[in-house]
Structure formats: structure tokens, C-alpha cells
Design an enzyme around this catalytic site. Structure first.
Site, PDB file in Angstrom:
ATOM      1  N   ILE A  12      -6.076   5.010   0.038  1.00 37.21           N
ATOM      2  CA  ILE A  12      -4.765   4.395   0.229  1.00 37.21           C
ATOM      3  C   ILE A  12      -4.513   3.498  -0.990  1.00 37.21           C
ATOM      4  CG2 ILE A  12      -3.340   2.921   1.701  1.00 37.21           C
ATOM      5  CD1 ILE A  12      -5.339   3.401   3.968  1.00 37.21           C
ATOM      6  N   VAL A  13      -3.366   3.693  -1.693  1.00 36.21           N
ATOM      7  CA  VAL A  13      -2.289   4.625  -1.414  1.00 36.21           C
ATOM      8  C   VAL A  13      -2.431   5.846  -2.313  1.00 36.21           C
ATOM      9  CG1 VAL A  13      -0.609   2.933  -0.557  1.00 36.21           C
ATOM     10  CG2 VAL A  13      -0.734   3.388  -3.012  1.00 36.21           C
ATOM     11  N   VAL A  61      -1.425   5.768  -6.138  1.00 31.48           N
ATOM     12  CA  VAL A  61      -2.110   4.824  -7.020  1.00 31.48           C
ATOM     13  C   VAL A  61      -3.623   4.915  -6.835  1.00 31.48           C
ATOM     14  CG1 VAL A  61      -2.432   2.381  -7.594  1.00 31.48           C
ATOM     15  CG2 VAL A  61      -0.133   3.258  -7.109  1.00 31.48           C
ATOM     16  N   CYS A  62      -4.110   4.496  -5.684  1.00 32.88           N
ATOM     17  CA  CYS A  62      -5.549   4.384  -5.459  1.00 32.88           C
ATOM     18  C   CYS A  62      -6.262   5.725  -5.437  1.00 32.88           C
ATOM     19  CB  CYS A  62      -5.809   3.634  -4.157  1.00 32.88           C
ATOM     20  SG  CYS A  62      -4.953   2.042  -4.086  1.00 32.88           S
ATOM     21  N   VAL A  63      -5.526   6.785  -5.111  1.00 35.17           N
ATOM     22  CA  VAL A  63      -6.088   8.145  -5.170  1.00 35.17           C
ATOM     23  C   VAL A  63      -5.758   8.796  -6.514  1.00 35.17           C
ATOM     24  CG1 VAL A  63      -6.045  10.448  -4.145  1.00 35.17           C
ATOM     25  CG2 VAL A  63      -5.980   8.431  -2.672  1.00 35.17           C
TER      26      VAL A  63
END
Length: 208
Positions: free
Chosen positions: A113-114, A117-119
């Protein structure tokens, strides 16, 4: 150039749970809370079933993002855990990257998540360094479906494979005969429809 089907392999894959944090959960709007939780726990159960290496990380958990979801952290008490002090892209954290490379695995199953961005950021970074990346779409969440679809397109265009947790499990399993009861239980625990199938299957098995 002909297409090459690179399958997930339980001896080549590691799983990265990135920023599944209590605060960030409130940003997930492309899946219902119940569905998202079930999907995430299904991926965790698949990870344990196939004994895949796991790495956990959070971003600025002392701030509004909050701590990692305890259910995930508690399922993998011995997994390397990196509470990043501030880096938004997990791949910018040297200790996290060292741990990924120390697994010796070249296939990375990523969820977080999110999504955008984070993935997406560590996915693009890992692809650049020659890893095969499998993004678990239904265990990653973001603000809405249009943001999600744009992120999926960006990662897919860079070479990531988009999969759901059911596909991850099935591709790792390869053949029902490897362990029909064990794998069937994982599916049945997270899919009511599959629980019905397994009950039907169990009912016609010879009694011991």
C-alpha cells in the site's frame, strides 16, 4: 522475439510485503476492507505453505502511516523487518535491498500500500536491477481504480507481471498431486466457493 513464459517457482521466489500499515489501510478504496484483508491473509498463507522467504518493511511508521498490520507481522515473526526511517521507495533503503539480495531469489512477489507508490517504485527499481517482479494486484491497494490502473500499466510496461493471490498459489503449486489437501485447504480458507468444492471432494474419498 518469441514470448517466454517465466513461471513462478517456489525455489526461486521471495515475497515482499511493503507498507501494509494500519494508517495506510484507510487509503485503500479500490477493494472493500473485508476483501482486501482476506486477499492479504491468503497471500500470507500461500507464502507460509510454500515456505517462501519473506521480507517485511514499513515507511515512517512513527508518523501517520502507522505500524504494520499485526496479523502479517505476527505470521512471520522471524522474517527480516525494516522500519524505514523515511525513504518512500523501499529500494532506497540499503538494508532492505541487502536483505532482498541475500535471499538469493531472482523472482520477487510484491504487494503493498499504495499501489502507485509503495508498490510501483520498488517494482521499477527491482526490474532495473534484473529481478523478475510479480505484482499481486488484489493484495495491493490505492485511492481508486483509475489510479490503480495507471500504476498497473506503468509497471506492466516496464516488465512486471500482474497476478492475483489465487494465480500466485496455483502457479507455485503446479500440480494438484503435489498436495491436494494442503493446497486445497489454503484455497478453501479464503474462498467460500472453494470450501464447497473441497467438501465435495472430501466426501467421495475412501475412508481410512
Amino acid at each position: 522475439m518469441p514470448f517466454k513464459y517465466n513461471r513462478l517457482d517456489k525455489d526461486k521466489a521471495a515475497v515482499l510485503f511493503i507498507d501494509h500499515q494500519a494508517g495506510l489501510l484507510s487509503l485503500v478504496r479500490d477493494y472493500s476492507p473485508d476483501d482486501f484483508r482476506n486477499n492479504l491473509l491468503a497471500l500470507a498463507d500461500i507464502t507460509k505453505f510454500f515456505k517462501l522467504p519473506v521480507i517485511l518493511t514499513t515507511s515512517f511508521e512513527q508518523g501517520p502511516n502507522g505500524p504494520m498490520v499485526p496479523e502479517i507481522k505476527n505470521m512471520f515473526p522471524d522474517a527480516p523487518y525494516f522500519a524505514r526511517p523515511g525513504q518512500i521507495n523501499a529500494w532506497d533503503n540499503e538494508d532492505f535491498v541487502k536483505a532482498v539480495k541475500a535471499t538469493g531469489r531472482k523472482q520477487l512477489i510484491i504487494a503493498g500500500i499504495v499501489t502507485d507508490v509503495c508498490v510501483a517504485f520498488p517494482t521499477l527499481s527491482a526490474l532495473e536491477e534484473g529481478f523478475e517482479v510479480f505484482v499481486v494486484t488484489d493484495c495491493s491497494g490505492t485511492f481508486n481504480t483509475s489510479v490503480r490502473d495507471s500504476a498497473w500499466l506503468r509497471m506492466q510496461n516496464a516488465g512486471a507481471q500482474l497476478v492475483n493471490w489465487f494465480a500466485v498459489g496455483s502457479e507455485l503449486q503446479r500440480d494438484w498431486r503435489n498436495d491436494v489437501q494442503g493446497f486445497g485447504k489454503v484455497l478453501a480458507d479464503h474462498l467460500p466457493q472453494y470450501a464447497n468444492l473441497m467438501q465435495s471432494y472430501d466426501s467421495v474419498q475412501p475412508k481410512k
